[in-house]
Motif scaffolding. Structure first.
Motif, PDB file in Angstrom:
ATOM      1  N   ALA A 103       0.822  -1.208   0.000  1.00 33.01           N
ATOM      2  CA  ALA A 103       0.000   0.000   0.000  1.00 33.01           C
ATOM      3  C   ALA A 103       0.858   1.261   0.000  1.00 33.01           C
ATOM      4  CB  ALA A 103      -0.936  -0.002   1.211  1.00 33.01           C
ATOM      5  N   ALA A 104       2.073   1.151   0.544  1.00 33.37           N
ATOM      6  CA  ALA A 104       2.989   2.295   0.590  1.00 33.37           C
ATOM      7  C   ALA A 104       3.792   2.446  -0.701  1.00 33.37           C
ATOM      8  CB  ALA A 104       3.933   2.152   1.775  1.00 33.37           C
ATOM      9  N   GLY A 105       3.540   1.558  -1.664  1.00 34.62           N
ATOM     10  CA  GLY A 105       4.230   1.650  -2.942  1.00 34.62           C
ATOM     11  C   GLY A 105       5.550   0.910  -3.003  1.00 34.62           C
ATOM     12  N   ILE A 106       5.828   0.080  -2.008  1.00 35.93           N
ATOM     13  CA  ILE A 106       7.063  -0.702  -1.989  1.00 35.93           C
ATOM     14  C   ILE A 106       6.847  -2.008  -2.753  1.00 35.93           C
ATOM     15  CG2 ILE A 106       8.810  -1.792  -0.547  1.00 35.93           C
ATOM     16  CD1 ILE A 106       8.586   1.249  -0.199  1.00 35.93           C
ATOM     17  N   ARG A 107       7.754  -2.328  -3.664  1.00 41.26           N
ATOM     18  CA  ARG A 107       7.654  -3.615  -4.365  1.00 41.26           C
ATOM     19  C   ARG A 107       7.906  -4.726  -3.352  1.00 41.26           C
ATOM     20  NH1 ARG A 107      10.923  -7.132  -7.783  1.00 41.26           N
ATOM     21  NH2 ARG A 107       9.604  -7.996  -9.428  1.00 41.26           N
ATOM     22  N   THR A 108       6.892  -5.554  -3.147  1.00 45.60           N
ATOM     23  CA  THR A 108       6.934  -6.539  -2.066  1.00 45.60           C
ATOM     24  C   THR A 108       6.744  -7.945  -2.608  1.00 45.60           C
ATOM     25  OG1 THR A 108       5.948  -4.876  -0.612  1.00 45.60           O
ATOM     26  CG2 THR A 108       5.985  -7.143   0.184  1.00 45.60           C
ATOM     27  N   GLY A 109       7.603  -8.854  -2.181  1.00 45.40           N
ATOM     28  CA  GLY A 109       7.524 -10.235  -2.622  1.00 45.40           C
ATOM     29  C   GLY A 109       7.254 -11.182  -1.471  1.00 45.40           C
ATOM     30  N   LEU A 110       6.768 -12.355  -1.814  1.00 43.03           N
ATOM     31  CA  LEU A 110       6.552 -13.421  -0.842  1.00 43.03           C
ATOM     32  C   LEU A 110       7.572 -14.514  -1.106  1.00 43.03           C
ATOM     33  CD1 LEU A 110       4.826 -14.938   1.329  1.00 43.03           C
ATOM     34  CD2 LEU A 110       3.525 -15.890  -0.595  1.00 43.03           C
ATOM     35  N   PHE A 111       8.383 -14.834  -0.086  1.00 39.90           N
ATOM     36  CA  PHE A 111       9.295 -15.962  -0.171  1.00 39.90           C
ATOM     37  C   PHE A 111       8.665 -17.129   0.595  1.00 39.90           C
ATOM     38  CE2 PHE A 111      13.782 -14.045  -1.084  1.00 39.90           C
ATOM     39  CZ  PHE A 111      13.302 -13.543  -2.279  1.00 39.90           C
ATOM     40  N   VAL A 112       8.106 -18.069  -0.124  1.00 38.61           N
ATOM     41  CA  VAL A 112       7.563 -19.280   0.497  1.00 38.61           C
ATOM     42  C   VAL A 112       8.758 -20.186   0.720  1.00 38.61           C
ATOM     43  CG1 VAL A 112       5.834 -21.106   0.331  1.00 38.61           C
ATOM     44  CG2 VAL A 112       5.459 -18.915  -0.836  1.00 38.61           C
ATOM     45  N   ALA A 126      -1.620 -13.816  -0.012  1.00 35.81           N
ATOM     46  CA  ALA A 126      -0.598 -12.806  -0.294  1.00 35.81           C
ATOM     47  C   ALA A 126      -1.013 -11.922  -1.469  1.00 35.81           C
ATOM     48  CB  ALA A 126       0.743 -13.482  -0.586  1.00 35.81           C
ATOM     49  N   LYS A 127      -1.613 -12.528  -2.479  1.00 31.31           N
ATOM     50  CA  LYS A 127      -2.030 -11.751  -3.647  1.00 31.31           C
ATOM     51  C   LYS A 127      -3.120 -10.752  -3.268  1.00 31.31           C
ATOM     52  CE  LYS A 127      -2.990 -12.074  -8.541  1.00 31.31           C
ATOM     53  NZ  LYS A 127      -3.005 -12.954  -9.727  1.00 31.31           N
ATOM     54  N   GLU A 128      -4.034 -11.176  -2.409  1.00 38.34           N
ATOM     55  CA  GLU A 128      -5.086 -10.277  -1.949  1.00 38.34           C
ATOM     56  C   GLU A 128      -4.507  -9.049  -1.254  1.00 38.34           C
ATOM     57  OE1 GLU A 128      -7.882 -12.247   0.531  1.00 38.34           O
ATOM     58  OE2 GLU A 128      -8.563 -13.635  -1.049  1.00 38.34           O
ATOM     59  N   ARG A 129      -3.325  -9.211  -0.682  1.00 41.47           N
ATOM     60  CA  ARG A 129      -2.697  -8.112   0.057  1.00 41.47           C
ATOM     61  C   ARG A 129      -1.711  -7.315  -0.795  1.00 41.47           C
ATOM     62  NH1 ARG A 129      -4.537 -11.890   3.333  1.00 41.47           N
ATOM     63  NH2 ARG A 129      -5.106 -11.403   5.501  1.00 41.47           N
ATOM     64  N   GLY A 130      -1.679  -7.600  -2.076  1.00 42.10           N
ATOM     65  CA  GLY A 130      -0.912  -6.759  -2.995  1.00 42.10           C
ATOM     66  C   GLY A 130       0.500  -7.195  -3.293  1.00 42.10           C
ATOM     67  N   VAL A 131       0.851  -8.448  -3.002  1.00 42.94           N
ATOM     68  CA  VAL A 131       2.214  -8.906  -3.270  1.00 42.94           C
ATOM     69  C   VAL A 131       2.527  -8.802  -4.762  1.00 42.94           C
ATOM     70  CG1 VAL A 131       1.714 -11.355  -3.678  1.00 42.94           C
ATOM     71  CG2 VAL A 131       3.858 -10.701  -2.582  1.00 42.94           C
ATOM     72  N   SER A 132       3.748  -8.439  -5.094  1.00 42.67           N
ATOM     73  CA  SER A 132       4.145  -8.226  -6.491  1.00 42.67           C
ATOM     74  C   SER A 132       4.665  -9.494  -7.158  1.00 42.67           C
ATOM     75  CB  SER A 132       5.237  -7.146  -6.558  1.00 42.67           C
ATOM     76  OG  SER A 132       4.789  -5.918  -6.035  1.00 42.67           O
ATOM     77  N   PHE A 133       5.307 -10.357  -6.402  1.00 43.58           N
ATOM     78  CA  PHE A 133       5.901 -11.563  -6.965  1.00 43.58           C
ATOM     79  C   PHE A 133       6.080 -12.576  -5.844  1.00 43.58           C
ATOM     80  CE2 PHE A 133       9.257  -8.819  -5.503  1.00 43.58           C
ATOM     81  CZ  PHE A 133      10.152  -9.664  -4.878  1.00 43.58           C
ATOM     82  N   ALA A 134       6.419 -13.799  -6.207  1.00 38.39           N
ATOM     83  CA  ALA A 134       6.635 -14.833  -5.203  1.00 38.39           C
ATOM     84  C   ALA A 134       7.747 -15.770  -5.652  1.00 38.39           C
ATOM     85  CB  ALA A 134       5.357 -15.627  -4.948  1.00 38.39           C
ATOM     86  N   MET A 135       8.369 -16.394  -4.688  1.00 35.59           N
ATOM     87  CA  MET A 135       9.374 -17.413  -4.927  1.00 35.59           C
ATOM     88  C   MET A 135       9.056 -18.579  -3.990  1.00 35.59           C
ATOM     89  SD  MET A 135      12.255 -18.884  -3.424  1.00 35.59           S
ATOM     90  CE  MET A 135      13.141 -17.724  -2.403  1.00 35.59           C
ATOM     91  N   ILE A 136       9.145 -19.788  -4.507  1.00 35.30           N
ATOM     92  CA  ILE A 136       8.877 -20.980  -3.697  1.00 35.30           C
ATOM     93  C   ILE A 136      10.142 -21.821  -3.652  1.00 35.30           C
ATOM     94  CG2 ILE A 136       7.445 -23.032  -3.415  1.00 35.30           C
ATOM     95  CD1 ILE A 136       5.268 -21.659  -5.002  1.00 35.30           C
ATOM     96  N   SER A 137      10.620 -22.109  -2.445  1.00 32.76           N
ATOM     97  CA  SER A 137      11.900 -22.789  -2.274  1.00 32.76           C
ATOM     98  C   SER A 137      11.748 -23.999  -1.349  1.00 32.76           C
ATOM     99  CB  SER A 137      12.914 -21.803  -1.689  1.00 32.76           C
ATOM    100  OG  SER A 137      14.103 -22.454  -1.321  1.00 32.76           O
TER     101      SER A 137
END
Length: 357
Positions: free
Chosen positions: A189-198, A219-230
């Motif tokens: 919401a603050a305009g920061i590019r934010t990712g989810l690291f699963v 996470a998508k509902e909350r505006g995440v830009s990308f994700a990585m699954i490890s």
């Protein structure tokens, strides 16, 4: 319960060159060694051997704080600025990407008091360095006053399950899943590019497709830009501690782990192929590009590479006991810094000079 010992140390340099070409960043910063979150599976436990310490309980209860981290970083960056004749843009391009939090969480609990990460972040902002932060903690929200004034910054929130029970048993002092999802929402919401690291996905505990889908959806509902699954990697020292932890909390899966990771640090090949196929499919389904890591894989410095879908097997996906989702928690008050950052702190010295005529 062991009492945590905090030890102040000094460092010659805060900015460390990343020599591994597979990594999509050029430099790393870790203001702390050891981590108060105490994640039983943390790969950084293995780094303790470099300083003659063990990967076990000591990792969580003996935290080293690089008390001069900001001063050492200022010295490195000002030296680089001189090298480029104080052309800050040329200097920024030369340095490339800096990642904070590769070997320890930069926003672990003690950071709330010490602010070592915050002071380093000010300098990265001052010299306009491209920066990426990886953390499990909503404490990163405290530094929104800096993050929102940086030109090229991203924050990766690590969360591998929505199960509060699994989190509490295997990450004893890390923040609640809902608090981390809230951090994603506020950062985005603050305009920061934010990712989810699963990361890391834990076989037999957090690897079910419906659970991973729900996590990506939340996470998508909350505006995440990308994700990585490890997928979980278990070096020898980490494996010993992790299996001991599983014996206490999830004894029913210990033998399965011994078989799956019997050949070394990585899971058995067939499982890895099936996992990577599922993870890649989920990332595509939710429109999140990312790197799916289960075994050594190439990483392009221009960006992450999604895993290929060459195996659609979901063998074993329904063999795990059902788990309850974590209950929502009340929205927390936004962490606040002791003092807001000033414009002067974020302005290179050369740009603060004036020459009246």
């Amino acid at each position: 319960m062991a009492r945590t010992q905090y030890e102040r140390i000094t460092t010659k340099q805060t900015l460390n060159r990343v020599k591994e070409e597979r990594m999509p960043f050029d430099w790393s910063i870790n203001p702390y060694r050891g981590c108060g979150h105490g994640c039983s599976f943390c790969y950084a436990r293995a780094f303790q051997s470099f300083i003659g310490m063990g990967a076990e309980d000591e990792f969580q209860h003996h935290i080293f704080m690089k008390s001069n981290a900001a001063e050492a970083l200022e010295k490195q960056l000002s030296s680089a600025a001189r090298k480029f004749n104080y052309d800050i843009e040329a200097m920024r391009r030369s340095i490339g990407q800096v990642t904070i939090g590769t070997a320890t969480d930069p926003y672990q609990p003690i950071e709330g008091k010490e602010t070592l990460t915050r002071e380093c972040l000010k300098l990265l902002a001052k010299y306009r360095i491209s920066t990426s932060i990886t953390t499990r903690s909503p404490l990163v929200l405290r530094d929104l006053d800096i993050l929102t004034r940086m030109e090229n910054v991203s924050v990766n929130i690590s969360l591998n399950t929505l199960s509060g029970d699994v989190i509490r048993k295997l990450e004893p002092a890390s923040p609640h899943p809902e608090a981390r999802l809230d951090a994603i929402h506020r950062l985005s919401a603050a305009g920061i590019r934010t990712g989810l690291f699963v990361a890391p996905v834990l076989p037999f505990l957090t690897d079910e497709e419906p659970e991973l889908k729900e996590l990506l959806s939340q996470a998508k509902e909350r505006g995440v830009s990308f994700a990585m699954i490890s997928l979980l990697r278990l070096s020898r020292d980490v494996k010993k501690w992790y299996l001991e932890t599983l014996k206490h909390h999830f004894p029913e899966v210990v033998q399965s782990y011994r078989e799956l990771y019997g050949q070394g640090a990585y899971a058995e090949e067939h499982y890895v192929r099936s996992f990577k196929s599922m993870a890649s499919r989920l990332l595509n389904e939710y429109g999140m590009s990312g790197l799916t890591m289960g075994a050594p894989a190439a990483v392009n410095r221009s960006g992450p590479i999604a895993a290929s879908e060459n195996d659609t097997s979901d063998e074993g996906a329904n063999d795990h006991p059902a788990r309850e989702w974590a209950a929502p928690v009340r929205p927390r008050k936004l962490p606040q810094p002791a003092a807001p950052v000033s414009g002067e702190e974020l302005t290179p010295d050369v740009e603060q000079l004036s020459f009246p005529f």
